[in-house]
Design a protein around this motif. Structure first.
Motif, PDB file in Angstrom:
ATOM      1  N   ALA A  35      20.711  48.024 -42.139  1.00 50.54           N
ATOM      2  CA  ALA A  35      19.687  48.718 -42.925  1.00 50.54           C
ATOM      3  C   ALA A  35      18.969  47.748 -43.859  1.00 50.54           C
ATOM      4  O   ALA A  35      17.730  47.726 -43.921  1.00 50.54           O
ATOM      5  CB  ALA A  35      20.319  49.857 -43.721  1.00 50.54           C
ATOM      6  N   GLU A  36      19.725  46.920 -44.566  1.00 55.18           N
ATOM      7  CA  GLU A  36      19.112  45.969 -45.499  1.00 55.18           C
ATOM      8  C   GLU A  36      18.163  45.020 -44.759  1.00 55.18           C
ATOM      9  O   GLU A  36      17.090  44.688 -45.260  1.00 55.18           O
ATOM     10  CB  GLU A  36      20.190  45.148 -46.237  1.00 55.18           C
ATOM     11  CG  GLU A  36      21.017  45.944 -47.237  1.00 55.18           C
ATOM     12  CD  GLU A  36      20.291  46.226 -48.560  1.00 55.18           C
ATOM     13  OE1 GLU A  36      19.065  46.065 -48.645  1.00 55.18           O
ATOM     14  OE2 GLU A  36      20.975  46.633 -49.515  1.00 55.18           O
ATOM     15  N   LYS A  37      18.560  44.606 -43.564  1.00 54.13           N
ATOM     16  CA  LYS A  37      17.697  43.697 -42.799  1.00 54.13           C
ATOM     17  C   LYS A  37      16.411  44.387 -42.345  1.00 54.13           C
ATOM     18  O   LYS A  37      15.337  43.778 -42.320  1.00 54.13           O
ATOM     19  CB  LYS A  37      18.449  43.125 -41.584  1.00 54.13           C
ATOM     20  CG  LYS A  37      19.444  42.037 -41.979  1.00 54.13           C
ATOM     21  CD  LYS A  37      20.268  41.590 -40.775  1.00 54.13           C
ATOM     22  CE  LYS A  37      21.126  40.394 -41.140  1.00 54.13           C
ATOM     23  NZ  LYS A  37      20.776  39.200 -40.353  1.00 54.13           N
ATOM     24  N   LYS A  50       9.339  42.533 -56.196  1.00 48.77           N
ATOM     25  CA  LYS A  50      10.621  42.259 -56.858  1.00 48.77           C
ATOM     26  C   LYS A  50      11.778  42.773 -55.993  1.00 48.77           C
ATOM     27  O   LYS A  50      12.799  42.105 -55.832  1.00 48.77           O
ATOM     28  CB  LYS A  50      10.644  42.922 -58.236  1.00 48.77           C
ATOM     29  CG  LYS A  50      11.911  42.656 -59.017  1.00 48.77           C
ATOM     30  CD  LYS A  50      11.921  43.370 -60.355  1.00 48.77           C
ATOM     31  CE  LYS A  50      13.289  43.242 -61.017  1.00 48.77           C
ATOM     32  NZ  LYS A  50      13.427  44.109 -62.187  1.00 48.77           N
ATOM     33  N   HIS A  51      11.566  43.974 -55.412  1.00 50.74           N
ATOM     34  CA  HIS A  51      12.661  44.544 -54.622  1.00 50.74           C
ATOM     35  C   HIS A  51      12.874  43.809 -53.295  1.00 50.74           C
ATOM     36  O   HIS A  51      13.987  43.795 -52.767  1.00 50.74           O
ATOM     37  CB  HIS A  51      12.473  46.041 -54.396  1.00 50.74           C
ATOM     38  CG  HIS A  51      13.770  46.718 -54.082  1.00 50.74           C
ATOM     39  ND1 HIS A  51      14.878  46.639 -54.898  1.00 50.74           N
ATOM     40  CD2 HIS A  51      14.181  47.447 -53.007  1.00 50.74           C
ATOM     41  CE1 HIS A  51      15.881  47.289 -54.355  1.00 50.74           C
ATOM     42  NE2 HIS A  51      15.492  47.786 -53.205  1.00 50.74           N
ATOM     43  N   LEU A  52      11.827  43.165 -52.802  1.00 51.95           N
ATOM     44  CA  LEU A  52      12.000  42.336 -51.602  1.00 51.95           C
ATOM     45  C   LEU A  52      12.929  41.167 -51.924  1.00 51.95           C
ATOM     46  O   LEU A  52      13.848  40.854 -51.157  1.00 51.95           O
ATOM     47  CB  LEU A  52      10.637  41.848 -51.079  1.00 51.95           C
ATOM     48  CG  LEU A  52      10.663  40.895 -49.883  1.00 51.95           C
ATOM     49  CD1 LEU A  52      11.397  41.497 -48.686  1.00 51.95           C
ATOM     50  CD2 LEU A  52       9.244  40.491 -49.466  1.00 51.95           C
ATOM     51  N   GLN A 104      15.137  41.116 -54.328  1.00 49.26           N
ATOM     52  CA  GLN A 104      16.477  41.697 -54.528  1.00 49.26           C
ATOM     53  C   GLN A 104      17.139  42.002 -53.187  1.00 49.26           C
ATOM     54  O   GLN A 104      18.345  41.803 -53.023  1.00 49.26           O
ATOM     55  CB  GLN A 104      16.377  42.979 -55.361  1.00 49.26           C
ATOM     56  CG  GLN A 104      16.063  42.728 -56.830  1.00 49.26           C
ATOM     57  CD  GLN A 104      15.948  44.026 -57.624  1.00 49.26           C
ATOM     58  OE1 GLN A 104      15.496  45.054 -57.095  1.00 49.26           O
ATOM     59  NE2 GLN A 104      16.323  43.988 -58.892  1.00 49.26           N
ATOM     60  N   THR A 105      16.343  42.511 -52.240  1.00 51.02           N
ATOM     61  CA  THR A 105      16.891  42.882 -50.928  1.00 51.02           C
ATOM     62  C   THR A 105      17.477  41.663 -50.208  1.00 51.02           C
ATOM     63  O   THR A 105      18.537  41.757 -49.572  1.00 51.02           O
ATOM     64  CB  THR A 105      15.806  43.581 -50.079  1.00 51.02           C
ATOM     65  OG1 THR A 105      15.430  44.790 -50.755  1.00 51.02           O
ATOM     66  CG2 THR A 105      16.296  43.926 -48.678  1.00 51.02           C
ATOM     67  N   LYS A 106      16.813  40.523 -50.341  1.00 52.69           N
ATOM     68  CA  LYS A 106      17.369  39.287 -49.750  1.00 52.69           C
ATOM     69  C   LYS A 106      18.732  38.979 -50.382  1.00 52.69           C
ATOM     70  O   LYS A 106      19.667  38.552 -49.708  1.00 52.69           O
ATOM     71  CB  LYS A 106      16.393  38.118 -49.946  1.00 52.69           C
ATOM     72  CG  LYS A 106      15.087  38.275 -49.143  1.00 52.69           C
ATOM     73  CD  LYS A 106      14.137  37.112 -49.417  1.00 52.69           C
ATOM     74  CE  LYS A 106      12.699  37.384 -48.992  1.00 52.69           C
ATOM     75  NZ  LYS A 106      12.498  37.531 -47.555  1.00 52.69           N
ATOM     76  N   GLY A 107      18.827  39.241 -51.683  1.00 55.95           N
ATOM     77  CA  GLY A 107      20.103  39.070 -52.385  1.00 55.95           C
ATOM     78  C   GLY A 107      21.145  40.078 -51.914  1.00 55.95           C
ATOM     79  O   GLY A 107      22.337  39.756 -51.819  1.00 55.95           O
ATOM     80  N   HIS A 108      20.694  41.305 -51.594  1.00 54.24           N
ATOM     81  CA  HIS A 108      21.633  42.331 -51.109  1.00 54.24           C
ATOM     82  C   HIS A 108      22.250  41.886 -49.783  1.00 54.24           C
ATOM     83  O   HIS A 108      23.445  42.075 -49.550  1.00 54.24           O
ATOM     84  CB  HIS A 108      20.922  43.677 -50.909  1.00 54.24           C
ATOM     85  CG  HIS A 108      20.387  44.246 -52.193  1.00 54.24           C
ATOM     86  ND1 HIS A 108      19.583  45.353 -52.248  1.00 54.24           N
ATOM     87  CD2 HIS A 108      20.541  43.829 -53.483  1.00 54.24           C
ATOM     88  CE1 HIS A 108      19.279  45.603 -53.507  1.00 54.24           C
ATOM     89  NE2 HIS A 108      19.833  44.685 -54.269  1.00 54.24           N
ATOM     90  N   ILE A 109      21.413  41.318 -48.928  1.00 53.92           N
ATOM     91  CA  ILE A 109      21.893  40.844 -47.621  1.00 53.92           C
ATOM     92  C   ILE A 109      22.971  39.766 -47.839  1.00 53.92           C
ATOM     93  O   ILE A 109      24.032  39.806 -47.218  1.00 53.92           O
ATOM     94  CB  ILE A 109      20.713  40.318 -46.770  1.00 53.92           C
ATOM     95  CG1 ILE A 109      19.788  41.487 -46.402  1.00 53.92           C
ATOM     96  CG2 ILE A 109      21.193  39.558 -45.537  1.00 53.92           C
ATOM     97  CD1 ILE A 109      18.456  41.097 -45.768  1.00 53.92           C
ATOM     98  N   GLU A 135      21.294  47.703 -58.548  1.00 55.71           N
ATOM     99  CA  GLU A 135      19.876  47.352 -58.347  1.00 55.71           C
ATOM    100  C   GLU A 135      19.121  48.438 -57.582  1.00 55.71           C
ATOM    101  O   GLU A 135      17.944  48.673 -57.833  1.00 55.71           O
ATOM    102  CB  GLU A 135      19.763  45.998 -57.634  1.00 55.71           C
ATOM    103  CG  GLU A 135      20.162  44.859 -58.542  1.00 55.71           C
ATOM    104  CD  GLU A 135      20.034  43.466 -57.937  1.00 55.71           C
ATOM    105  OE1 GLU A 135      20.253  42.497 -58.672  1.00 55.71           O
ATOM    106  OE2 GLU A 135      19.750  43.346 -56.709  1.00 55.71           O
ATOM    107  N   GLU A 136      19.804  49.103 -56.651  1.00 58.29           N
ATOM    108  CA  GLU A 136      19.145  50.208 -55.925  1.00 58.29           C
ATOM    109  C   GLU A 136      18.847  51.350 -56.895  1.00 58.29           C
ATOM    110  O   GLU A 136      17.773  51.948 -56.861  1.00 58.29           O
ATOM    111  CB  GLU A 136      20.017  50.752 -54.782  1.00 58.29           C
ATOM    112  CG  GLU A 136      20.660  49.753 -53.827  1.00 58.29           C
ATOM    113  CD  GLU A 136      19.702  48.917 -53.010  1.00 58.29           C
ATOM    114  OE1 GLU A 136      18.494  48.919 -53.284  1.00 58.29           O
ATOM    115  OE2 GLU A 136      20.184  48.228 -52.100  1.00 58.29           O
ATOM    116  N   GLU A 137      19.806  51.647 -57.755  1.00 53.71           N
ATOM    117  CA  GLU A 137      19.612  52.742 -58.712  1.00 53.71           C
ATOM    118  C   GLU A 137      18.494  52.426 -59.694  1.00 53.71           C
ATOM    119  O   GLU A 137      17.679  53.290 -60.018  1.00 53.71           O
ATOM    120  CB  GLU A 137      20.930  53.025 -59.461  1.00 53.71           C
ATOM    121  CG  GLU A 137      21.941  53.738 -58.576  1.00 53.71           C
ATOM    122  CD  GLU A 137      23.324  53.864 -59.207  1.00 53.71           C
ATOM    123  OE1 GLU A 137      24.108  54.728 -58.766  1.00 53.71           O
ATOM    124  OE2 GLU A 137      23.640  53.076 -60.126  1.00 53.71           O
TER     125      GLU A 137
END
Ligand code: FE2
Ligand code: FE2
Length: 168
Positions: free
Chosen positions: A25-27, A51-53, A55-60, A146-148
């Protein structure tokens, strides 16, 4: 492997399966966010997506870290739920002509994505704790936070201006 596949026997198997689901999902989210950045008009919304893009790379990376901590290979399993949410986001935004209404539509779609992530991370954290993996839970909790925060920020942008402009 289906969600109720017989390959999943234990809570640990289920944890790993769900970790692979959120990894997928994150990818997919990482691939979709640039399209949303392009479509957004409101500068604050555009900046929020950018910003969330990041963060999303960080989530992965954090999910990869959890695979490593748990001693399993980082791999994805298809997640039709996130595919559906992202597909619908694309379809709806393609049908909106007015730029301000489009921003409202993008926020709604992005919040559906955030809520999906929030439910997955909430479950994964609970299972990680149950399995005695508080190390994994702590890493996953960083993503959840971060999602919240992103979800709250989107609500604020919608309610403070985007919805008002869309209604004009
Ligand atoms: Fe994420
Ligand atoms: Fe997110």
């Amino acid at each position: 492997m289906g969600f109720f596949s017989k390959d999943i026997k234990t809570l640990d198997d289920l944890f790993i399966h769900t970790l692979r689901d959120i990894y997928y999902a994150e990818k997919q989210i990482e691939k979709s966010l640039p399209k949303m950045i392009d479509k957004a008009t409101d500068p604050q919304l555009k900046a929020g997506f950018e910003k969330h893009l990041t963060q999303t790379k960080g989530h992965i990376e954090r999910v990869e870290q959890v695979f490593e901590l748990h001693g399993v290979k980082a791999k994805t399993v298809n997640c039709p739920a996130i595919d559906g949410i992202l597909e619908e986001a694309d379809e709806v935004s393609g049908d909106v002509e007015d730029k301000e209404v489009l921003d409202a539509a993008l926020i709604a779609s992005a919040q559906a994505v955030e809520h999906y992530e929030i439910t997955r991370y909430g479950t994964l954290i609970a299972w990680a704790k149950q399995l005695g993996r508080s190390d994994c839970a702590n890493v996953l909790a960083k993503n959840l936070k971060e999602e919240e925060a992103t979800d709250r920020k989107l609500t604020e942008i919608a309610e403070s201006k985007v919805n008002l402009q869309a209604a004009e």
